[in-house]
Motif scaffolding. Structure first.
Motif, short mmCIF file in Angstrom:
data_model
loop_
_atom_site.label_atom_id
_atom_site.label_comp_id
_atom_site.label_asym_id
_atom_site.label_seq_id
_atom_site.Cartn_x
_atom_site.Cartn_y
_atom_site.Cartn_z
N ARG A 118 86.51 -2.65 86.58
CA ARG A 118 85.34 -1.89 85.90
C ARG A 118 85.31 -0.44 86.29
N ILE A 119 85.05 0.51 85.20
CA ILE A 119 84.70 1.64 85.57
C ILE A 119 83.27 2.18 85.03
N ILE A 120 82.39 2.26 85.34
CA ILE A 120 80.80 2.73 84.58
C ILE A 120 80.65 4.33 84.85
N ILE A 121 80.55 4.69 83.43
CA ILE A 121 80.17 6.02 83.40
C ILE A 121 79.10 6.34 82.73
N CYS A 122 78.04 7.16 83.26
CA CYS A 122 76.75 7.67 82.75
C CYS A 122 76.87 9.08 82.73
N GLU A 123 77.21 9.64 81.39
CA GLU A 123 77.44 11.08 81.23
C GLU A 123 76.60 11.83 80.25
N GLU A 124 76.28 13.16 80.85
CA GLU A 124 75.52 14.08 79.85
C GLU A 124 76.74 14.49 78.81
N VAL A 125 76.45 14.29 77.63
CA VAL A 125 77.40 14.83 76.48
C VAL A 125 76.97 15.75 75.33
N ALA A 126 77.73 16.39 74.58
CA ALA A 126 77.30 17.32 73.63
C ALA A 126 77.44 16.64 72.27
N THR A 127 76.59 17.39 71.40
CA THR A 127 76.42 16.78 70.00
C THR A 127 76.34 18.20 69.22
N GLU A 128 76.21 18.05 67.78
CA GLU A 128 76.42 19.24 66.83
C GLU A 128 75.11 20.26 67.14
N LYS A 129 74.02 19.36 67.64
CA LYS A 129 72.74 20.27 67.99
C LYS A 129 72.83 20.88 69.28
N THR A 130 73.60 20.47 70.19
CA THR A 130 73.56 21.10 71.53
C THR A 130 73.63 22.71 71.53
N ASP A 131 72.55 23.26 72.39
CA ASP A 131 72.69 24.73 72.77
C ASP A 131 73.24 24.83 74.58
N HIS A 132 74.76 24.91 74.31
CA HIS A 132 75.30 24.93 75.45
C HIS A 132 75.02 25.66 76.73
N LYS A 133 74.56 27.05 76.34
CA LYS A 133 74.21 27.72 77.34
C LYS A 133 72.66 27.36 78.13
N LEU A 182 68.49 10.46 74.05
CA LEU A 182 68.68 11.42 72.93
C LEU A 182 68.45 12.91 73.58
N GLY A 183 68.94 13.90 73.17
CA GLY A 183 68.70 15.37 73.63
C GLY A 183 67.31 15.77 73.32
N ARG A 184 66.88 16.50 74.56
CA ARG A 184 65.38 16.92 74.48
C ARG A 184 65.68 18.40 74.07
#
Length: 199
Positions: A118-133, A182-184
């Motif tokens: 097993r490999i378990i990954i919890c990751e912060e990911v982008a969506t179309e709403k994401t403000d990358h900066k 969900l994103g804040r």
């Protein structure tokens, strides 16, 4: 950090929404936390699931009060462990800190090499709403706070489908994929996702 404050942080980590989903995969297992940071997540996993946990990171940021888990200084793309040394490799909020010159594919291949399953990954990911900066600025601010002033650069946020293409390319089967948070707005609308993978 005093004992009471330390225990308060551990109690908060125990309430994280990933805990019910990862319990059966970690309980009593040999686990490596790659990119362990201050070690408090490893401490929580150990207390909750009684796993035999080892930890590693490219720098030593462990807090006082962390159990004396076996620790190695190591880059995530070249881990100093034998093949199939662990039942589970755990990575939380690591991939967006991986230098693009190294590449997440090499990191995930190493995780697969040292895991027996097993490999378990919890990751912060982008969506179309994401403000990358804004997301990068918030991430770097939070990491300075929780790692006693140590700055951790964000190289890029991946989209879920990008990660899943990499998983497929290196032969990792998705057992579970959950949206954990969900994103804040204040964090730039970055979402937190959990993947449980089988090699």
């Amino acid at each position: 950090m005093g004992k009471l404050e330390f225990e308060k942080v551990i109690d908060l980590l125990k309430k994280k929404p990933i805990m019910p989903f990862i319990k059966k995969h970690l309980k009593g297992k040999r686990v490596l936390d790659v990119g362990c940071g201050n070690g408090m997540v490893a401490q929580t996993l150990y207390k909750e699931f009684k796993c035999n946990i080892s930890i590693c990171d490219i720098v030593d940021l462990r807090r006082r009060g962390i159990n004396d888990f076996p620790f190695r200084l190591a880059s995530a793309n070249k881990l100093p462990y034998e093949d199939s040394s662990f039942d589970v490799v755990f990575m939380q909020f690591l991939l967006h800190h991986i230098d693009s010159r190294v590449g997440i594919q090499r990191v995930l291949k190493e995780a697969a090499r040292i895991s027996s399953g097993r490999i378990i990954i919890c990751e912060e990911v982008a969506t179309e709403k994401t403000d990358h900066k804004k997301a990068k600025e918030y991430d770097e601010y939070v990491n300075i706070e929780i790692h006693d002033g140590h700055k951790m650069k964000v190289f890029r946020y991946y989209y879920p489908n990008e990660l899943e293409k990499v998983f497929e390319k290196i032969g990792l089967k998705i057992i579970m994929h959950k949206v954990i948070e969900l994103g804040r707005e204040k964090a730039g609308f970055i979402e937190k996702h959990l993947w449980i993978l089988q090699k």
